[in-house]
Design an enzyme around this catalytic site. Structure first.
Site, mmCIF file in Angstrom:
data_model
loop_
_atom_site.group_PDB
_atom_site.id
_atom_site.type_symbol
_atom_site.label_atom_id
_atom_site.label_comp_id
_atom_site.label_asym_id
_atom_site.label_seq_id
_atom_site.Cartn_x
_atom_site.Cartn_y
_atom_site.Cartn_z
ATOM 1 N N HIS A 1 0.721 -1.041 0.113
ATOM 2 C CA HIS A 1 -0.017 0.165 0.432
ATOM 3 C C HIS A 1 0.973 1.036 0.298
ATOM 4 O O HIS A 1 -0.035 2.358 -0.078
ATOM 5 C CB HIS A 1 -1.492 0.052 0.820
ATOM 6 C CG HIS A 1 -0.431 0.315 2.431
ATOM 7 N ND1 HIS A 1 -0.346 -0.853 3.394
ATOM 8 C CD2 HIS A 1 -0.630 1.626 2.997
ATOM 9 C CE1 HIS A 1 0.190 -0.441 4.336
ATOM 10 N NE2 HIS A 1 -0.003 1.400 4.259
ATOM 11 N N ASP B 1 -0.514 -7.464 1.324
ATOM 12 C CA ASP B 1 0.065 -6.384 1.653
ATOM 13 C C ASP B 1 1.810 -6.239 1.531
ATOM 14 O O ASP B 1 2.416 -5.840 2.725
ATOM 15 C CB ASP B 1 -0.468 -5.520 2.729
ATOM 16 C CG ASP B 1 0.102 -4.211 3.171
ATOM 17 O OD1 ASP B 1 0.230 -3.571 1.569
ATOM 18 O OD2 ASP B 1 -0.232 -3.614 3.887
ATOM 19 N N SER C 1 4.025 2.489 8.213
ATOM 20 C CA SER C 1 3.385 1.501 7.088
ATOM 21 C C SER C 1 5.150 0.645 6.752
ATOM 22 O O SER C 1 5.967 1.569 6.072
ATOM 23 C CB SER C 1 2.739 1.990 5.830
ATOM 24 O OG SER C 1 1.718 2.192 6.644
#
Length: 224
Positions: A35, A77, A176
Site C-alpha cells: 500500500h 500487503d 507502514s
C-alpha cells in the site's frame, strides 16, 4: 541500531515528507508494504538509507521500479522497490536477513519507524522510534480482531503475522512498510514482518504485519 531501516520520501512541489518505512534486502532491493507503493508515481519518490533522523543525514537513491504484489488487496500487503544503482554499505547501512520459517509465538520482537507518535495531533517524530512487541498466534489474533471495527479483514491468514502491543502504544501512520525483527538463538537479527494495518494507532487490538515467511518465495523471485 537499525542499520537496515529505510525511509521512503515523497515530494510535491518543494515540499518533501517521510511516507513509509522499509528495510534493505540487498544492494538493489528494499522491502516495504504494497500500500506504500501501489499506484504511486516513482518520479516523486526516493529512498533514504543510513540515518535515524528525518531532517538530515543518510544517502539518497532514486527508484528504478516499484513492485507491489500482483494480488495486492487489504490483507495481501507486501511489495519491493528496486533502486537505481547500488546501495553502498557502511557501519550505518546494512541489509537484513529474512526469517524463512514461521515466526515463533510468544517471542519478543522489535519495530522501528517514524510513524505518528500522537495520532490525534498527527505528531511526526524526527528521530527513529523503537517499540517492543510480542508475537501472538493467528487464531488468537483473529478472535480479537473479530470484535474490532474491521471484522471483514479477518481471519488473518498464513501471509500475516500479529503482535501484542504495549499499552497505549503501537504502529501508526508512517510506520507502514517498516520492519519487525527478532533475534534468533545466535543473537542474529532477522526480519519477520512488514507493517501492514492496525485498528488505528494503539487501540486495544493486535497490530497486523505481512509475514516475511508467508511471502518468502515471492520476495526471492522478484529479486532475480
Amino acid at each position: 541500531m537499525a542499520t537496515y531501516q529505510i525511509s521512503i520520501r515523497v515530494r510535491s512541489g518543494n515540499q518533501e515528507w517521510h511516507s513509509c518505512g522499509g528495510s534493505i534486502l540487498n544492494e538493489e532491493y528494499v522491502l516495504t508494504a504494497a500500500h506504500c507503493i501501489y499506484e504511486t508515481d516513482m518520479k516523486d519518490m526516493s529512498i533514504v538509507v543510513g540515518t535515524h533522523t528525518i531532517d538530515k543525514g543518510g544517502d539518497r537513491y532514486k527508484i528504478k521500479k516499484l513492485i507491489p504484489h500482483e494480488e495486492y488487496s487489504d490483507p495481501l500487503d507486501i511489495g519491493i522497490i528496486q533502486i537505481e544503482g547500488k546501495i553502498k554499505y557502511s557501519d550505518k547501512i546494512q541489509p537484513i536477513e529474512l526469517l524463512k520459517e514461521m515466526a515463533p509465538v510468544g517471542k519478543k520482537c522489535l519495530l522501528t519507524g517514524w510513524g505518528y507518535t500522537d495520532y490525534d495531533r498527527s505528531t511526526v517524530p524526527n528521530n527513529l522510534q523503537m517499540l517492543e512487541f510480542e508475537t501472538i498466534s493467528n487464531d488468537d489474533c483473529t478472535k480479537q480482531l473479530k470484535r474490532s471495527p474491521y471484522p471483514d479483514l479477518v481471519p488473518v491468514d498464513a501471509g500475516q503475522l500479529c503482535v501484542k502491543r504495549p499499552n497505549n502504544k503501537g504502529a501508526c501512520h508512517g510506520d507502514s512498510g517498516g520492519p519487525l525483527v527478532i533475534q534468533d538463538d545466535k543473537n542474529k537479527t532477522l526480519q519477520i514482518g512488514v507493517v501492514s494495518w492496525g485498528v488505528s494507532c494503539a487501540k486495544e487490538y493486535p497490530d497486523v504485519f505481512a509475514s516475511v515467511h508467508g511471502y518468502y518465495d515471492w520476495i526471492q523471485n522478484k529479486m532475480k
